[in-house]
Design an enzyme around this catalytic site. Structure first.
Site, PDB file in Angstrom:
ATOM      1  N   LYS A 191       0.913  -1.060  -0.227  1.00  0.00           N
ATOM      2  CA  LYS A 191      -0.289  -0.252  -0.050  1.00  0.00           C
ATOM      3  C   LYS A 191       1.162   1.048   0.042  1.00  0.00           C
ATOM      4  O   LYS A 191       1.592   1.381   0.553  1.00  0.00           O
ATOM      5  CB  LYS A 191      -1.461   0.244   0.991  1.00  0.00           C
ATOM      6  CG  LYS A 191      -2.004   1.237   1.148  1.00  0.00           C
ATOM      7  CD  LYS A 191      -3.013   0.985   2.172  1.00  0.00           C
ATOM      8  CE  LYS A 191      -3.519  -0.041   2.736  1.00  0.00           C
ATOM      9  NZ  LYS A 191      -4.158   0.379   4.128  1.00  0.00           N
ATOM     10  N   HIS A 223      -0.233  15.242 -14.582  1.00  0.00           N
ATOM     11  CA  HIS A 223      -2.277  15.090 -14.561  1.00  0.00           C
ATOM     12  C   HIS A 223      -2.420  16.148 -15.582  1.00  0.00           C
ATOM     13  O   HIS A 223      -3.717  16.101 -16.352  1.00  0.00           O
ATOM     14  CB  HIS A 223      -2.936  15.902 -13.180  1.00  0.00           C
ATOM     15  CG  HIS A 223      -2.831  17.240 -13.504  1.00  0.00           C
ATOM     16  ND1 HIS A 223      -1.024  17.885 -12.052  1.00  0.00           N
ATOM     17  CD2 HIS A 223      -2.985  18.098 -13.476  1.00  0.00           C
ATOM     18  CE1 HIS A 223      -1.428  18.845 -12.451  1.00  0.00           C
ATOM     19  NE2 HIS A 223      -2.307  19.763 -13.247  1.00  0.00           N
TER      20      HIS A 223
END
Ligand code: FES
Length: 99
Positions: A48, A81
């Site tokens: 994670k 992005h």
């Protein structure tokens, strides 16, 4: 996959990656397992990816953190992005943390 402990009406759905499903006033977006998930390449060896930031120790008054999982400087935003949004029609952007 079905989740047998939930009643049939509460069974989670698994739409296509990036697909948005609205139900009971909630909007959920799920990434499909098996197609790479939402994270294409960042620290994939970790179970994670978790980062901790102490806002008081930031060097700049405003620090952008990546939420698109495409930054070359993850967890900081490097502007990747913009390329992702242009290529996909998505609308993701950074989390701006103020000192
Ligand atoms: S590079 Fe990911 S949000 Fe900017």
């Amino acid at each position: 996959p079905r989740h047998p402990r939930l009643p049939p009406t509460d069974q989670p759905t698994h739409p296509s990656p990036g697909r948005v499903r609205a139900r009971r006033g909630l909007v959920a977006v799920r990434a499909e397992a098996g197609v790479g998930g939402i994270n294409p390449s960042i620290r994939k060896e970790e179970e994670k990816v978790v980062d901790t930031v102490l806002a008081g120790e930031l060097s700049k008054p405003l620090t952008p953190y990546c939420r698109c999982w495409r930054s070359g400087t993850f967890p900081l935003c490097d502007g990747s992005h913009l390329k992702h949004n242009k290529a996909t029609g998505d609308n993701v952007g950074p989390l701006l943390v103020k000192k």
